[in-house]
Design a protein around this motif. Sequence first.
Motif, mmCIF file in Angstrom:
data_model
loop_
_atom_site.group_PDB
_atom_site.id
_atom_site.type_symbol
_atom_site.label_atom_id
_atom_site.label_comp_id
_atom_site.label_asym_id
_atom_site.label_seq_id
_atom_site.Cartn_x
_atom_site.Cartn_y
_atom_site.Cartn_z
ATOM 1 N N LEU A 179 0.831 -1.203 0.000
ATOM 2 C CA LEU A 179 0.000 0.000 0.000
ATOM 3 C C LEU A 179 0.870 1.260 0.000
ATOM 4 C CD1 LEU A 179 -2.840 -0.995 2.490
ATOM 5 C CD2 LEU A 179 -2.843 -1.094 -0.012
ATOM 6 N N HIS A 180 1.993 1.208 0.706
ATOM 7 C CA HIS A 180 2.924 2.345 0.647
ATOM 8 C C HIS A 180 3.419 2.568 -0.778
ATOM 9 C CE1 HIS A 180 6.345 4.946 1.234
ATOM 10 N NE2 HIS A 180 7.168 3.989 0.830
ATOM 11 N N TYR A 181 3.664 1.484 -1.496
ATOM 12 C CA TYR A 181 4.113 1.583 -2.879
ATOM 13 C C TYR A 181 2.961 1.866 -3.846
ATOM 14 C CZ TYR A 181 8.736 -0.219 -1.608
ATOM 15 O OH TYR A 181 9.994 -0.388 -1.061
ATOM 16 N N THR A 182 1.739 2.053 -3.326
ATOM 17 C CA THR A 182 0.579 2.400 -4.136
ATOM 18 C C THR A 182 0.009 3.701 -3.583
ATOM 19 O OG1 THR A 182 0.121 0.018 -4.235
ATOM 20 C CG2 THR A 182 -1.533 1.467 -5.178
ATOM 21 N N PRO A 183 0.726 4.807 -3.710
ATOM 22 C CA PRO A 183 0.288 6.037 -3.052
ATOM 23 C C PRO A 183 -1.018 6.562 -3.632
ATOM 24 C CG PRO A 183 2.116 6.480 -4.544
ATOM 25 C CD PRO A 183 1.964 4.995 -4.480
ATOM 26 N N ASN A 184 -1.884 7.058 -2.746
ATOM 27 C CA ASN A 184 -3.106 7.721 -3.186
ATOM 28 C C ASN A 184 -2.795 9.117 -3.697
ATOM 29 O OD1 ASN A 184 -4.926 5.651 -2.672
ATOM 30 N ND2 ASN A 184 -5.307 6.310 -0.559
ATOM 31 N N GLN A 200 3.192 6.455 -17.255
ATOM 32 C CA GLN A 200 1.919 6.321 -17.975
ATOM 33 C C GLN A 200 0.952 5.363 -17.297
ATOM 34 O OE1 GLN A 200 4.927 5.180 -18.891
ATOM 35 N NE2 GLN A 200 4.824 3.908 -20.739
ATOM 36 N N LEU A 201 1.385 4.688 -16.240
ATOM 37 C CA LEU A 201 0.501 3.742 -15.556
ATOM 38 C C LEU A 201 -0.416 4.480 -14.582
ATOM 39 C CD1 LEU A 201 2.733 0.663 -14.682
ATOM 40 C CD2 LEU A 201 1.174 0.957 -16.611
ATOM 41 N N SER A 202 -1.697 4.224 -14.674
ATOM 42 C CA SER A 202 -2.685 4.733 -13.732
ATOM 43 C C SER A 202 -2.997 3.614 -12.739
ATOM 44 C CB SER A 202 -3.951 5.170 -14.475
ATOM 45 O OG SER A 202 -4.925 5.632 -13.560
ATOM 46 N N LEU A 203 -2.683 3.842 -11.476
ATOM 47 C CA LEU A 203 -2.771 2.786 -10.477
ATOM 48 C C LEU A 203 -4.110 2.811 -9.749
ATOM 49 C CD1 LEU A 203 0.768 3.133 -8.852
ATOM 50 C CD2 LEU A 203 0.099 1.715 -10.807
ATOM 51 N N PRO A 204 -4.539 1.679 -9.236
ATOM 52 C CA PRO A 204 -5.717 1.671 -8.369
ATOM 53 C C PRO A 204 -5.395 2.349 -7.044
ATOM 54 C CG PRO A 204 -4.669 -0.480 -8.358
ATOM 55 C CD PRO A 204 -3.955 0.333 -9.402
ATOM 56 N N SER A 205 -6.423 2.677 -6.284
ATOM 57 C CA SER A 205 -6.220 3.302 -4.981
ATOM 58 C C SER A 205 -5.802 2.260 -3.951
ATOM 59 C CB SER A 205 -7.512 3.983 -4.510
ATOM 60 O OG SER A 205 -8.512 3.009 -4.248
ATOM 61 N N GLN A 206 -5.302 2.740 -2.821
ATOM 62 C CA GLN A 206 -4.968 1.835 -1.723
ATOM 63 C C GLN A 206 -6.207 1.064 -1.272
ATOM 64 O OE1 GLN A 206 -3.342 4.491 1.178
ATOM 65 N NE2 GLN A 206 -1.360 4.671 0.159
ATOM 66 N N GLU A 207 -7.354 1.729 -1.246
ATOM 67 C CA GLU A 207 -8.588 1.072 -0.823
ATOM 68 C C GLU A 207 -8.954 -0.075 -1.770
ATOM 69 O OE1 GLU A 207 -8.124 4.308 -1.098
ATOM 70 O OE2 GLU A 207 -8.185 4.889 1.036
ATOM 71 N N GLU A 208 -8.752 0.123 -3.065
ATOM 72 C CA GLU A 208 -9.066 -0.924 -4.035
ATOM 73 C C GLU A 208 -8.106 -2.105 -3.901
ATOM 74 O OE1 GLU A 208 -10.911 1.156 -7.942
ATOM 75 O OE2 GLU A 208 -8.929 1.908 -7.343
ATOM 76 N N VAL A 209 -6.834 -1.808 -3.689
ATOM 77 C CA VAL A 209 -5.856 -2.885 -3.501
ATOM 78 C C VAL A 209 -6.187 -3.671 -2.242
ATOM 79 C CG1 VAL A 209 -3.433 -3.371 -2.996
ATOM 80 C CG2 VAL A 209 -4.026 -1.740 -4.796
ATOM 81 N N GLY A 210 -6.502 -2.955 -1.153
ATOM 82 C CA GLY A 210 -6.848 -3.629 0.083
ATOM 83 C C GLY A 210 -8.092 -4.493 -0.058
#
Length: 278
Positions: A179-184, A200-210
């Motif tokens: 989650l730290h490596y997936t910053p909101n 160019q990568l759009s990442l999911p949110s921490q909440e979605e990963v969790g």
Amino acid sequence: MRREHRVLSRLWRSYDRAPRAYAYTDDPSVAGAECFVMEYRDGEVIRDELPSSMRGYDDLGRRLMFALTDAMADLHLVDPAECDLEDLGKPAGFLSRQVSGWARRWELAAPEDGDPLMARVGERLAKAMPQTQTHGIVHNDLKIDNCQFDPDDPDRVRSVFDWDMATLGDPLADLGTLLHYTPNTDDPAAIQGGVRYPPQLSLPSQEEVGARYAERTGTDLSQITWYLAFARWKTATVYQQLANRARRGESKDDRNAALGDTVPVLARSADTLLDQLG
């Protein structure tokens, strides 16, 4: 080297993302240092730039991160006894040892003008430590550039590398690091910029990963904020260690010298996260 071989010579039986290790030697006459032979796998490792073989996919950032989340969840579901790794570590007291160990590392790394908040965050983490729900195999550095992807299948991690820190403990320590490596987007800019992903990568949110992890494992994530705060504090200590090495002329990476500037940002973020625990 010996530890990584030990893990990979057994884990492949229960976890197909672990490349199989075949042989180990500590005889320096073989290759100049201890070494082991590992199964070869073909694929892409993603760091600062997106490989050309994977640029044609829609929503790639979300797909890759969810694939990584699934790989982490599946590792944590492995029964260590099924692959003869029940003696890999001492799971009881894992979090307590982690917090006290990293507190000692900060004491050794802290500069004379170091941020006093780092020590206070360590004390807060020790006081607010959650009860471990379950023990399992903890990779200890599971992030996107420690994985290999098949360019024909971005929805599944092909291989996971760097098992030298693997142990038995609280699996949510791994998730907190992810989650730290997936910053909101509302995280401080210094934190967002410190995570290495192709831009160019759009990442999911921490909440979605969790949520993805919880769905796959059935884990209660009501205390996950503590684990994220711990990951931020631990990362701050690592950054200070790397900055110290750069100042001593022991590092060839010029970026390390500036990492110390991010330590106060990470400390404040961890402190704010702990405020949310009440």
